[in-house]
Write a protein that holds these residues in place. Structure first.
Motif, PDB file in Angstrom:
ATOM      1  N   ILE A 261      -7.582   5.260   9.036  1.00  0.00           N
ATOM      2  CA  ILE A 261      -7.063   4.419   9.852  1.00  0.00           C
ATOM      3  C   ILE A 261      -6.955   3.384   8.561  1.00  0.00           C
ATOM      4  O   ILE A 261      -7.826   2.308   9.264  1.00  0.00           O
ATOM      5  CB  ILE A 261      -6.672   4.112  11.684  1.00  0.00           C
ATOM      6  CG1 ILE A 261      -6.498   5.870  12.337  1.00  0.00           C
ATOM      7  CG2 ILE A 261      -5.284   2.783  11.508  1.00  0.00           C
ATOM      8  CD1 ILE A 261      -6.335   5.387  13.305  1.00  0.00           C
ATOM      9  N   ALA A 262      -5.654   2.274   8.389  1.00  0.00           N
ATOM     10  CA  ALA A 262      -5.892   1.136   7.668  1.00  0.00           C
ATOM     11  C   ALA A 262      -4.851   0.708   7.916  1.00  0.00           C
ATOM     12  O   ALA A 262      -3.383   0.867   7.792  1.00  0.00           O
ATOM     13  CB  ALA A 262      -5.980   1.556   5.936  1.00  0.00           C
TER      14      ALA A 262
ATOM     15  N   MET B 251       1.010  -1.599   0.344  1.00  0.00           N
ATOM     16  CA  MET B 251       0.627   0.016   0.150  1.00  0.00           C
ATOM     17  C   MET B 251       0.966   0.836   0.235  1.00  0.00           C
ATOM     18  O   MET B 251       1.929   1.387   0.624  1.00  0.00           O
ATOM     19  CB  MET B 251      -0.743  -0.059   1.055  1.00  0.00           C
ATOM     20  CG  MET B 251      -0.902   1.388   1.839  1.00  0.00           C
ATOM     21  SD  MET B 251      -2.722   0.974   3.953  1.00  0.00           S
ATOM     22  CE  MET B 251      -1.701   0.611   4.484  1.00  0.00           C
ATOM     23  N   TYR B 252       0.069   2.187  -0.356  1.00  0.00           N
ATOM     24  CA  TYR B 252       0.716   3.280  -0.651  1.00  0.00           C
ATOM     25  C   TYR B 252       0.742   4.007   0.920  1.00  0.00           C
ATOM     26  O   TYR B 252      -0.077   4.635   0.849  1.00  0.00           O
ATOM     27  CB  TYR B 252       1.126   4.264  -1.774  1.00  0.00           C
ATOM     28  CG  TYR B 252       1.117   5.855  -1.932  1.00  0.00           C
ATOM     29  CD1 TYR B 252       2.455   6.277  -2.064  1.00  0.00           C
ATOM     30  CD2 TYR B 252       0.466   6.865  -1.441  1.00  0.00           C
ATOM     31  CE1 TYR B 252       3.293   7.274  -1.709  1.00  0.00           C
ATOM     32  CE2 TYR B 252       0.841   8.099  -0.940  1.00  0.00           C
ATOM     33  CZ  TYR B 252       2.476   8.135  -1.336  1.00  0.00           C
ATOM     34  OH  TYR B 252       2.399   9.710  -1.228  1.00  0.00           O
TER      35      TYR B 252
ATOM     36  N   ALA C 278       0.909  -0.060   7.449  1.00  0.00           N
ATOM     37  CA  ALA C 278      -0.362   0.578   8.683  1.00  0.00           C
ATOM     38  C   ALA C 278       0.162   2.073   8.261  1.00  0.00           C
ATOM     39  O   ALA C 278       1.340   2.986   8.901  1.00  0.00           O
ATOM     40  CB  ALA C 278       0.217   0.462  10.764  1.00  0.00           C
ATOM     41  N   THR C 279      -1.190   2.603   7.972  1.00  0.00           N
ATOM     42  CA  THR C 279      -1.808   3.989   7.621  1.00  0.00           C
ATOM     43  C   THR C 279      -2.394   4.600   8.609  1.00  0.00           C
ATOM     44  O   THR C 279      -3.499   4.337   9.244  1.00  0.00           O
ATOM     45  CB  THR C 279      -1.625   4.438   6.219  1.00  0.00           C
ATOM     46  OG1 THR C 279      -1.120   3.864   4.849  1.00  0.00           O
ATOM     47  CG2 THR C 279      -2.527   5.656   6.079  1.00  0.00           C
ATOM     48  N   TYR C 280      -1.701   6.149   9.103  1.00  0.00           N
ATOM     49  CA  TYR C 280      -1.965   6.809  10.197  1.00  0.00           C
ATOM     50  C   TYR C 280      -2.434   8.026   9.715  1.00  0.00           C
ATOM     51  O   TYR C 280      -1.720   9.135   9.833  1.00  0.00           O
ATOM     52  CB  TYR C 280      -2.181   6.594  11.417  1.00  0.00           C
ATOM     53  CG  TYR C 280      -1.930   5.464  12.152  1.00  0.00           C
ATOM     54  CD1 TYR C 280      -2.006   3.793  11.950  1.00  0.00           C
ATOM     55  CD2 TYR C 280      -2.791   5.438  13.728  1.00  0.00           C
ATOM     56  CE1 TYR C 280      -2.117   2.386  12.613  1.00  0.00           C
ATOM     57  CE2 TYR C 280      -3.472   3.760  14.424  1.00  0.00           C
ATOM     58  CZ  TYR C 280      -3.457   3.205  13.673  1.00  0.00           C
ATOM     59  OH  TYR C 280      -2.925   1.892  14.774  1.00  0.00           O
TER      60      TYR C 280
END
Length: 200
Positions: free
Chosen positions: A101-102, A1-2, A164-166
């Motif tokens: 958040i993902a 994921m970017y 992890a994207t926050y």
């Protein structure tokens, strides 16, 4: 994921907590040369060596399991809260955006035995029945009912990578207080949760 560097979360304890609280994810692999996703609980556990793993099961009626093979790489997608952020809340002109958040978890999949699958189901039910008014326990169910386990395929995923994207307006520190205030005025759970995460 970017993931732009300023939104990447590498705090593994925080990510583990997120996975425990948002365990309903999407299991993705390739079925007949096409990406295939199934929405299921994917529970974070530890294997006998203390390594993090995800455990789950799907129905045998779902063709996805026929493309499971030991050590096949899969992707598990977990979504947390998200909220629209209006640029009218900024001090300077800018386009609006979305905070969210993902977490993406990659790993290798191993099919479990019927006994291992049943043990996973006992743990799953115990976890989610804990807050019920009248909790059920699989131990009290008849052998006939429990035979339904024959209709599912259990699996364990050895985790190889976590992304992890926050995205919490980290690049707009000067606007944080206003964004949080505006989100708090909304009634939807996503806005409220994102505001809480921004406060932390």
């Amino acid at each position: 994921m970017y993931i732009p560097p300023y939104y990447e979360n590498k705090d593994i304890d925080q990510i583990r907590q997120f996975l425990r609280e948002n365990s309903f994810g999407i299991l993705v692999n390739v079925v007949d040369n096409k990406p295939w996703g199934t929405h299921i609980p994917l529970e974070l556990e530890q294997d006998l060596n203390g390594a993090d793993v995800l455990v789950g099961h799907i129905a045998k009626a779902n063709p996805q399991w026929r493309y499971f093979s030991d050590n096949a790489e899969v992707l598990c997608i977990f979504n947390g809260p998200h909220a629209y952020v209006s640029s009218s809340w900024y001090k300077e002109e800018e386009v609006p955006t979305w905070n969210y958040i993902a977490v993406h978890v990659y790993g290798t999949l191993k099919v479990l035995s019927e006994e291992e699958t049943m043990a996973c189901m006992f743990r799953l039910v115990d976890k989610y029945e804990a807050g019920s008014k009248n909790p059920i326990n699989l131990k009290n169910m008849s052998p006939k009912t429990l035979r339904q386990v024959k209709g599912v395929v259990g699996f364990q995923i050895q985790i190889t990578d976590i992304q992890a994207t926050y995205k919490l307006s980290q690049t707009r520190q000067a606007d944080h207080a206003k964004i949080i205030s505006e989100l708090k005025e909304r009634n939807d759970p996503g806005s409220q949760a994102i505001a809480d995460h921004m406060n932390q």
